[in-house]
Design a protein around this motif. Structure first.
Motif, PDB file in Angstrom:
ATOM      1  N   GLY A 137       0.785  -1.233   0.000  1.00  0.00           N
ATOM      2  CA  GLY A 137       0.000   0.000   0.000  1.00  0.00           C
ATOM      3  C   GLY A 137       0.814   1.278   0.000  1.00  0.00           C
ATOM      4  N   ALA A 138       2.096   1.206  -0.297  1.00  0.00           N
ATOM      5  CA  ALA A 138       2.943   2.396  -0.283  1.00  0.00           C
ATOM      6  C   ALA A 138       2.686   3.234  -1.538  1.00  0.00           C
ATOM      7  N   ALA A 139       2.734   4.556  -1.357  1.00  0.00           N
ATOM      8  CA  ALA A 139       2.580   5.458  -2.503  1.00  0.00           C
ATOM      9  C   ALA A 139       3.851   5.436  -3.333  1.00  0.00           C
ATOM     10  N   VAL A 140       3.702   5.293  -4.648  1.00  0.00           N
ATOM     11  CA  VAL A 140       4.855   5.212  -5.545  1.00  0.00           C
ATOM     12  C   VAL A 140       4.642   6.142  -6.729  1.00  0.00           C
ATOM     13  N   LEU A 141       5.737   6.513  -7.326  1.00  0.00           N
ATOM     14  CA  LEU A 141       5.707   7.234  -8.594  1.00  0.00           C
ATOM     15  C   LEU A 141       6.182   6.268  -9.666  1.00  0.00           C
ATOM     16  N   MET A 142       5.359   6.064 -10.684  1.00  0.00           N
ATOM     17  CA  MET A 142       5.663   5.107 -11.753  1.00  0.00           C
ATOM     18  C   MET A 142       5.995   5.852 -13.030  1.00  0.00           C
ATOM     19  N   LEU A 143       7.052   5.339 -13.693  1.00  0.00           N
ATOM     20  CA  LEU A 143       7.485   5.909 -14.965  1.00  0.00           C
ATOM     21  C   LEU A 143       7.510   4.758 -15.964  1.00  0.00           C
TER      22      LEU A 143
END
Length: 465
Positions: A137-143
């Motif tokens: 459930g961790a917030a991530v930034l996806m590229l």
């Protein structure tokens, strides 16, 4: 009342305007710096992810069956190999409509989870960044990026790298805390600087207030002191008004005196002629006495209106200051000579040297002289003068040990021409003139019984510092 005056004061308005401006400036600066720092951190974070995606793209290979291969040993960052380390990669095969058909390869850090991707239809080679939810459930930034292998142009593969944003957001939060503390300290320093600036900026006005107080209290006839160039024109104009006002008063007093002298001379001639006619022709005594009475009446009216006009012209004139003790001492010497045959004792020990009247010396002599003259006329042996400083101003009391005046008759003796005893010489104008002059100066005259047994006349007048 004090709060109303404070809210209307120039100091309050300057401080309020300065503090509001400082608060707005600090809020805008804090908001802008916090936003810039967050934007910088996230841009750096995205740049690091771009490097990781470029590395993943460079290490991508395909086998004979057209399936993608990644040798984990070629990836330099050790976080790829640690479960739930916060750095992840994933390769999905894309369908013809842009949907991810299946997850083909994943980093060991994803363990038994996979990244949920958005249904984006990306152009080949184009980059797309978006926020999402990663493992645990961790917030991530996806590229992500879509590629087509040369061997299979019809196949499309989506390469995704993701990283937890918690560390970056914590850094932003720490920076915001330090920024808020710094801005708070800076705000306190700026408030102190604003207070000092207002105090220094308004110091000429305080000096002007002190100069005005000296003029009002009779210590100076004009505003004196050194003032800034911005205030000096106001000082010069005000001093010019004071000088013109003094000139107008002096001119009015001179005209009143000249008019009185011009009228008194013909009256003196008429009075002398009436006396000579009475001596030369006793048969015309009625006419001569009528002329003498009318001349005396005209003189009393002239004295009355002359004293009134002089006081009206001088009332509230700035810079007037007359010490009380020297005037009282001079009048006592005159009264002792006038009433020398009666052997009166006039006590002036109750008149302090420090008290001063905020008005013309002639008016003080007129009022105090009339009171002393009346007291000496009615006193049996003792007359006493005393003076005190009160909250309302200067209080001068003249007492005698004579018969006094009944309470019912005290109001009547203040009328013009009223005399309590026709056998005692006088015009009946003394107390009336004193009462009129006192009222013109904003004071009053009160008649009370004296501890000496006679009458106590209390005179309230404005006091000079």
């Amino acid at each position: 009342m004090n709060r109303v005056r404070w809210t209307r004061s120039l100091r309050f308005r300057l401080l309020a305007a300065t503090l509001v401006a400082l608060a707005l400036a600090l809020l805008l600066a804090g908001w802008g710096l916090a936003g810039l720092f967050r934007q910088h951190v996230m841009r750096q974070f995205e740049a690091s992810l771009t490097q990781q995606l470029d590395q993943l793209t460079a290490r991508l290979e395909f086998d004979a069956a057209g399936q993608p291969l990644i040798d984990p040993r070629t990836l330099s960052d050790p976080r790829w190999h640690k479960p739930y380390s916060g750095l992840y990669w994933q390769i999905d095969q894309m369908s013809t409509n842009g949907q991810a058909r299946s997850s083909v390869l994943r980093s060991r850090s994803l363990w038994d989870t996979r990244l949920e991707l958005h249904p984006d239809d990306l152009a080949d080679g184009a980059l797309h960044a978006h926020e999402g939810t990663g493992p645990q459930g961790a917030a991530v930034l996806m590229l992500e990026r879509t590629v087509r292998p040369d061997e299979q142009p019809e196949a499309r593969w989506r390469l995704v790298v993701a990283a937890n944003t918690q560390d970056s957001l914590q850094a932003v939060a720490r920076f915001n805390g330090v920024l808020a503390t710094s801005l708070l300290v800076l705000g306190l320093l700026l408030v102190l600087a604003a207070l000092a600036q207002v105090a220094v900026g308004l110091s000429p006005l305080r000096a002007l207030q002190r100069a005005l107080a000296q003029v009002r209290e009779g210590q100076a006839a004009r505003l004196q002191g050194r003032f800034p160039a911005e205030v000096q024109p106001l000082i010069d104009d005000f001093n010019g008004v004071l000088e013109r006002n003094a000139e107008v008063v002096a001119r009015a007093r001179t005209h009143a005196g000249n008019l009185a002298h011009a009228i008194k001379t013909p009256l003196a001639v008429l009075g002398q002629a009436a006396t000579q006619s009475l001596q030369a022709s006793p048969g015309d005594a009625a006419l001569a006495r009528l002329v003498q009475e009318q001349v005396a009446t005209a003189r009393r009216h002239i004295d009355w209106h002359l004293a009134r006009s002089r006081a009206a012209a001088a009332q509230r004139l700035p810079g007037l200051r007359t010490p009380l003790a020297p005037v009282a001492a001079g009048l006592v010497r005159v009264m002792q000579r006038v009433h020398a045959a009666r052997g009166l004792r006039i006590d002036t020990t109750g008149v302090p040297d420090a008290l001063a009247f905020a008005g013309e010396e002639q008016d003080l002599q007129e009022m105090l002289g009339n009171l002393l003259d009346n007291a000496c006329k009615w006193a049996r042996a003792t007359v006493r003068i005393s003076a005190t400083a009160t909250a309302d101003g200067l209080c001068v009391a003249v007492e005698d040990d004579g018969p006094g005046i009944a309470e019912a008759a005290r109001a009547a003796v203040l009328a013009r021409g009223v005399r309590m005893d026709e056998t005692v010489p006088g015009s009946g104008l003394g107390l009336a003139i004193v009462d009129e002059l006192a009222q013109l100066y904003g004071g009053q005259l009160r008649l009370q019984p004296s501890t000496l047994g006679g009458l106590r006349v209390t005179l309230s007048l404005p006091m000079a510092a």
